[in-house]
Design an enzyme around this catalytic site. Structure first.
Site, PDB file in Angstrom:
ATOM      1  N   ARG A 145     -29.235 -22.635 125.097  1.00  0.00           N
ATOM      2  CA  ARG A 145     -29.808 -23.055 126.338  1.00  0.00           C
ATOM      3  C   ARG A 145     -30.693 -24.405 125.903  1.00  0.00           C
ATOM      4  O   ARG A 145     -31.598 -24.831 126.849  1.00  0.00           O
ATOM      5  CB  ARG A 145     -30.323 -22.072 126.983  1.00  0.00           C
ATOM      6  CG  ARG A 145     -29.624 -21.004 127.468  1.00  0.00           C
ATOM      7  CD  ARG A 145     -30.290 -19.693 127.999  1.00  0.00           C
ATOM      8  NE  ARG A 145     -31.166 -19.996 129.050  1.00  0.00           N
ATOM      9  CZ  ARG A 145     -32.594 -19.524 129.113  1.00  0.00           C
ATOM     10  NH1 ARG A 145     -32.889 -18.635 128.253  1.00  0.00           N
ATOM     11  NH2 ARG A 145     -33.112 -19.690 130.250  1.00  0.00           N
ATOM     12  N   HIS A 158     -40.024 -11.757 113.641  1.00  0.00           N
ATOM     13  CA  HIS A 158     -39.965 -10.394 114.192  1.00  0.00           C
ATOM     14  C   HIS A 158     -38.352  -9.929 114.242  1.00  0.00           C
ATOM     15  O   HIS A 158     -38.364  -8.755 113.982  1.00  0.00           O
ATOM     16  CB  HIS A 158     -40.648 -10.672 115.569  1.00  0.00           C
ATOM     17  CG  HIS A 158     -40.508  -9.495 116.569  1.00  0.00           C
ATOM     18  ND1 HIS A 158     -40.134  -9.352 118.044  1.00  0.00           N
ATOM     19  CD2 HIS A 158     -40.859  -8.347 116.318  1.00  0.00           C
ATOM     20  CE1 HIS A 158     -40.053  -8.140 118.207  1.00  0.00           C
ATOM     21  NE2 HIS A 158     -40.562  -7.408 117.457  1.00  0.00           N
ATOM     22  N   TYR A 195     -38.950  -7.701 132.390  1.00  0.00           N
ATOM     23  CA  TYR A 195     -39.600  -9.094 132.823  1.00  0.00           C
ATOM     24  C   TYR A 195     -38.609 -10.137 132.459  1.00  0.00           C
ATOM     25  O   TYR A 195     -38.272 -11.008 133.329  1.00  0.00           O
ATOM     26  CB  TYR A 195     -40.751  -9.191 131.692  1.00  0.00           C
ATOM     27  CG  TYR A 195     -41.497 -10.510 132.103  1.00  0.00           C
ATOM     28  CD1 TYR A 195     -42.651 -10.512 132.854  1.00  0.00           C
ATOM     29  CD2 TYR A 195     -40.933 -11.658 131.212  1.00  0.00           C
ATOM     30  CE1 TYR A 195     -43.184 -11.824 132.779  1.00  0.00           C
ATOM     31  CE2 TYR A 195     -41.455 -12.829 131.425  1.00  0.00           C
ATOM     32  CZ  TYR A 195     -42.675 -13.111 132.148  1.00  0.00           C
ATOM     33  OH  TYR A 195     -43.384 -14.284 132.314  1.00  0.00           O
ATOM     34  N   THR A 216     -48.084  -8.752 126.340  1.00  0.00           N
ATOM     35  CA  THR A 216     -48.756  -9.367 124.891  1.00  0.00           C
ATOM     36  C   THR A 216     -49.780  -8.206 124.513  1.00  0.00           C
ATOM     37  O   THR A 216     -49.935  -7.724 123.438  1.00  0.00           O
ATOM     38  CB  THR A 216     -49.152 -10.591 124.696  1.00  0.00           C
ATOM     39  OG1 THR A 216     -48.127 -11.463 125.373  1.00  0.00           O
ATOM     40  CG2 THR A 216     -49.516 -11.121 123.343  1.00  0.00           C
TER      41      THR A 216
END
Length: 309
Positions: A145, A158, A195, A216
């Site tokens: 994208r 991560h 979300y 977060t």
């Protein structure tokens, strides 16, 4: 000089032999229940997938440079809500099976027996490990994208380390203390992918997505809790591999630094209009964010379409 040249091959041979010896020894203390499970016979398939991931991160943007960004709205909605269901399944299995087995949240050693609840916990942890491999698609979707600004060091670190390191967790400790971190993380991922899924549904849902910063904060709390839980285990001498405890503390500390830096830059630093599109680095995954520059016009297109959809 002749001595050092002759000595070096001997030294290398010793190091190689010692490493192989250690590797063979570790194999004797593995969790034999997972021997025949997919990806668990050897570390190489996991390492191959992770290497392919890093190559994709490196070469993908180059390949996409001259191409139009792909539009993936339906696929992203399916993917994100699919991840909600998978993480909810992992969380539910770990919660119910550990409760039924009377697991302690203070200190729980690994039980390698074929008890049905222990096998359920091992199975849920294996699915947790697999989910980390599926999450590599987060990055693939960004690349396709042309959301290159989302692929930060935090994002790649991560994803790469979670899938690669959790192989070790499943191979040796698919139970015991390992259930705690995975249970919290799966719960947070349920909320996180919810979300992303809502964000992918389009602009009409964006007014309900005011709670990104709290996501977060939850992640940062999770890392602090993990460190506290692990430090307590070391303090009370919980019978669980010590090297793994120290590894977890070090690993969670790196996340506190990286996520803390992301939180500060995103929510605390004075916002500069030019950088607005760039600030969504570490946590925002497959939602729809503001275009960073003229190249990424996907959002604009989508918003124009929204009226006629």
């Amino acid at each position: 000089m002749g001595h050092s040249a002759a000595g070096e091959p001997g030294l290398i041979a010793n190091v190689v032999n010692d490493t192989l010896e250690f590797y063979r020894w570790t194999w004797t203390i593995r969790d034999k229940r997972v021997d025949d499970w997919p990806l668990m016979q050897s570390p190489f398939p996991t390492l191959a997938i992770s290497t392919l991931y890093l190559l994709t991160v490196w070469l993908g943007p180059k390949w996409m440079k001259t191409r139009e960004p792909f539009q993936f709205r339906s696929l992203l909605i399916f993917y994100n809500f699919g991840m909600v269901l998978l993480n909810f399944y992992i969380f539910k299995e770990l919660l119910l099976a550990s409760k039924a087995r009377g697991y302690s949240y203070i200190c729980q050693s690994v039980d390698y027996s074929d008890n049905e609840y222990e096998v359920r916990i091992a199975g849920a942890l294996w699915w947790y490990f697999v989910s980390k491999g599926i999450e590599y698609l987060d990055t693939v979707f960004f690349i396709l994208r042309k959301k290159f600004n989302q692929i930060s060091f935090l994002h790649v670190y991560h994803h790469y380390t979670m899938f690669t390191l959790w192989w070790i967790g499943i191979k040796w400790v698919a139970g015991g203390q390992a259930f705690f971190g995975a249970q919290i993380n799966a719960f947070i991922h349920v909320i996180m992918y919810m979300y992303y899924g809502l964000a992918a549904c389009g602009p009409k849902f964006h007014k309900y997505l005011w709670w990104k910063r709290y996501l977060t904060i939850m992640q940062l709390i999770q890392f602090h809790v993990t460190i506290g839980h692990t430090a307590m285990s070391i303090y009370i001498d919980c019978p669980f591999p010590k090297w793994m405890h120290w590894g977890v503390i070090f690993y969670a500390s790196t996340f506190i630094i990286l996520f803390g830096n992301f939180y500060y830059r995103t929510y605390k630093m004075p916002k500069q209009p030019v950088k607005n599109g760039k600030i969504t680095n570490g946590v925002v995954a497959n939602g729809i964010s503001k275009p960073e520059n003229g190249l990424v016009v996907e959002n604009g297109k989508k918003q124009k379409k929204a009226k006629g959809e």
